[in-house]
Scaffold this motif. Structure first.
Motif, mmCIF file in Angstrom:
data_model
loop_
_atom_site.group_PDB
_atom_site.id
_atom_site.type_symbol
_atom_site.label_atom_id
_atom_site.label_comp_id
_atom_site.label_asym_id
_atom_site.label_seq_id
_atom_site.Cartn_x
_atom_site.Cartn_y
_atom_site.Cartn_z
ATOM 1 N N LEU A 83 0.829 -1.202 0.000
ATOM 2 C CA LEU A 83 0.000 0.000 0.000
ATOM 3 C C LEU A 83 0.866 1.257 0.000
ATOM 4 O O LEU A 83 1.677 1.473 0.896
ATOM 5 C CB LEU A 83 -0.926 -0.006 1.220
ATOM 6 C CG LEU A 83 -1.967 1.086 1.296
ATOM 7 C CD1 LEU A 83 -2.941 0.997 0.122
ATOM 8 C CD2 LEU A 83 -2.730 0.993 2.615
ATOM 9 N N ASN A 84 0.685 2.080 -1.014
ATOM 10 C CA ASN A 84 1.445 3.320 -1.156
ATOM 11 C C ASN A 84 0.764 4.422 -0.349
ATOM 12 O O ASN A 84 -0.123 5.114 -0.839
ATOM 13 C CB ASN A 84 1.527 3.709 -2.632
ATOM 14 C CG ASN A 84 2.302 4.984 -2.856
ATOM 15 O OD1 ASN A 84 2.941 5.515 -1.952
ATOM 16 N ND2 ASN A 84 2.246 5.495 -4.075
ATOM 17 N N THR A 85 1.188 4.574 0.894
ATOM 18 C CA THR A 85 0.559 5.563 1.783
ATOM 19 C C THR A 85 1.098 6.978 1.566
ATOM 20 O O THR A 85 0.568 7.924 2.134
ATOM 21 C CB THR A 85 0.763 5.163 3.260
ATOM 22 O OG1 THR A 85 2.162 5.036 3.521
ATOM 23 C CG2 THR A 85 0.054 3.853 3.564
ATOM 24 N N ARG A 86 2.117 7.112 0.752
ATOM 25 C CA ARG A 86 2.675 8.446 0.477
ATOM 26 C C ARG A 86 1.998 9.134 -0.706
ATOM 27 O O ARG A 86 2.151 10.326 -0.895
ATOM 28 C CB ARG A 86 4.169 8.343 0.183
ATOM 29 C CG ARG A 86 4.977 7.941 1.378
ATOM 30 C CD ARG A 86 6.435 7.915 1.013
ATOM 31 N NE ARG A 86 7.248 7.629 2.176
ATOM 32 C CZ ARG A 86 8.551 7.634 2.175
ATOM 33 N NH1 ARG A 86 9.212 7.887 1.071
ATOM 34 N NH2 ARG A 86 9.222 7.364 3.268
ATOM 35 N N GLY A 87 1.287 8.377 -1.500
ATOM 36 C CA GLY A 87 0.683 8.920 -2.714
ATOM 37 C C GLY A 87 -0.566 9.740 -2.442
ATOM 38 O O GLY A 87 -1.220 9.615 -1.408
ATOM 39 N N THR A 88 -0.891 10.577 -3.399
ATOM 40 C CA THR A 88 -2.060 11.447 -3.262
ATOM 41 C C THR A 88 -3.366 10.660 -3.245
ATOM 42 O O THR A 88 -4.323 11.084 -2.596
ATOM 43 C CB THR A 88 -2.108 12.488 -4.403
ATOM 44 O OG1 THR A 88 -2.095 11.793 -5.652
ATOM 45 C CG2 THR A 88 -0.930 13.437 -4.332
ATOM 46 N N THR A 89 -3.417 9.535 -3.909
ATOM 47 C CA THR A 89 -4.645 8.735 -3.935
ATOM 48 C C THR A 89 -4.970 8.229 -2.533
ATOM 49 O O THR A 89 -6.105 8.321 -2.075
ATOM 50 C CB THR A 89 -4.510 7.544 -4.911
ATOM 51 O OG1 THR A 89 -4.093 8.045 -6.183
ATOM 52 C CG2 THR A 89 -5.817 6.814 -5.073
ATOM 53 N N TYR A 90 -3.967 7.732 -1.832
ATOM 54 C CA TYR A 90 -4.177 7.264 -0.461
ATOM 55 C C TYR A 90 -4.513 8.440 0.456
ATOM 56 O O TYR A 90 -5.443 8.357 1.263
ATOM 57 C CB TYR A 90 -2.944 6.528 0.063
ATOM 58 C CG TYR A 90 -3.092 6.113 1.512
ATOM 59 C CD1 TYR A 90 -3.769 4.956 1.851
ATOM 60 C CD2 TYR A 90 -2.565 6.902 2.538
ATOM 61 C CE1 TYR A 90 -3.916 4.585 3.178
ATOM 62 C CE2 TYR A 90 -2.716 6.534 3.865
ATOM 63 C CZ TYR A 90 -3.397 5.386 4.183
ATOM 64 O OH TYR A 90 -3.552 5.023 5.500
ATOM 65 N N ARG A 91 -3.768 9.503 0.343
ATOM 66 C CA ARG A 91 -3.987 10.652 1.223
ATOM 67 C C ARG A 91 -5.372 11.260 1.043
ATOM 68 O O ARG A 91 -5.900 11.879 1.957
ATOM 69 C CB ARG A 91 -2.895 11.695 1.006
ATOM 70 C CG ARG A 91 -1.541 11.217 1.515
ATOM 71 C CD ARG A 91 -0.524 12.333 1.566
ATOM 72 N NE ARG A 91 -0.511 13.134 0.359
ATOM 73 C CZ ARG A 91 0.525 13.350 -0.411
ATOM 74 N NH1 ARG A 91 1.676 12.812 -0.109
ATOM 75 N NH2 ARG A 91 0.440 14.114 -1.473
ATOM 76 N N ALA A 92 -5.974 11.058 -0.126
ATOM 77 C CA ALA A 92 -7.308 11.601 -0.381
ATOM 78 C C ALA A 92 -8.415 10.770 0.272
ATOM 79 O O ALA A 92 -9.564 11.220 0.339
ATOM 80 C CB ALA A 92 -7.555 11.685 -1.885
ATOM 81 N N LEU A 93 -8.077 9.582 0.766
ATOM 82 C CA LEU A 93 -9.083 8.755 1.435
ATOM 83 C C LEU A 93 -9.543 9.421 2.727
ATOM 84 O O LEU A 93 -8.753 10.089 3.404
ATOM 85 C CB LEU A 93 -8.511 7.375 1.767
ATOM 86 C CG LEU A 93 -8.139 6.460 0.609
ATOM 87 C CD1 LEU A 93 -7.470 5.190 1.149
ATOM 88 C CD2 LEU A 93 -9.350 6.103 -0.218
#
Length: 115
Positions: A55-65
């Motif tokens: 899981l890429n927790t640094r990416g914008t997609t994750y951060r947008a959750l």
């Protein structure tokens, strides 16, 4: 044969591909978006590497959750999110036979040459 999984416009993918090409290593690139990713393949990655590592927790997609989604993540929920949005998978993912390498590092890739 080396297989590299990722998204072609990712900067880290570009660095890793350039490194492999400079060292004249043949590889097959599998783009999650263009070539697709099966639930079975993702489950195999998870079994080898752990879903938390994938899981890429640094990416914008994750951060947008939203916070609730992040708080309630388990393997099943995380894999479902990664299938829906492949940008949430850490990249590159290199597969050499049954060996998996996640991310790009000159040192780790250099070890690949020596093995």
């Amino acid at each position: 044969m080396i297989k590299m999984y990722g998204i072609k416009n990712c900067d880290t993918i570009k660095k890793a591909r350039k490194w492999l090409e400079q060292h004249q290593l043949d590889y097959q690139f599998i783009d999650y978006r263009q070539d697709g990713l099966s639930a079975e393949r993702l489950a195999a990655f998870s079994q080898q590497l752990g879903w938390q590592n994938l899981l890429n927790t640094r990416g914008t997609t994750y951060r947008a959750l939203d916070a609730e989604t992040k708080a309630n993540l388990n393997e099943q929920a995380a894999l479902a999110l990664m299938l829906q949005q492949p940008a949430m998978i850490k990249r590159p993912l290199l597969q050499l036979n049954e060996r998996y390498i996640l991310g790009f590092s000159n040192d780790i890739y250099q070890q690949l040459l020596e093995d």
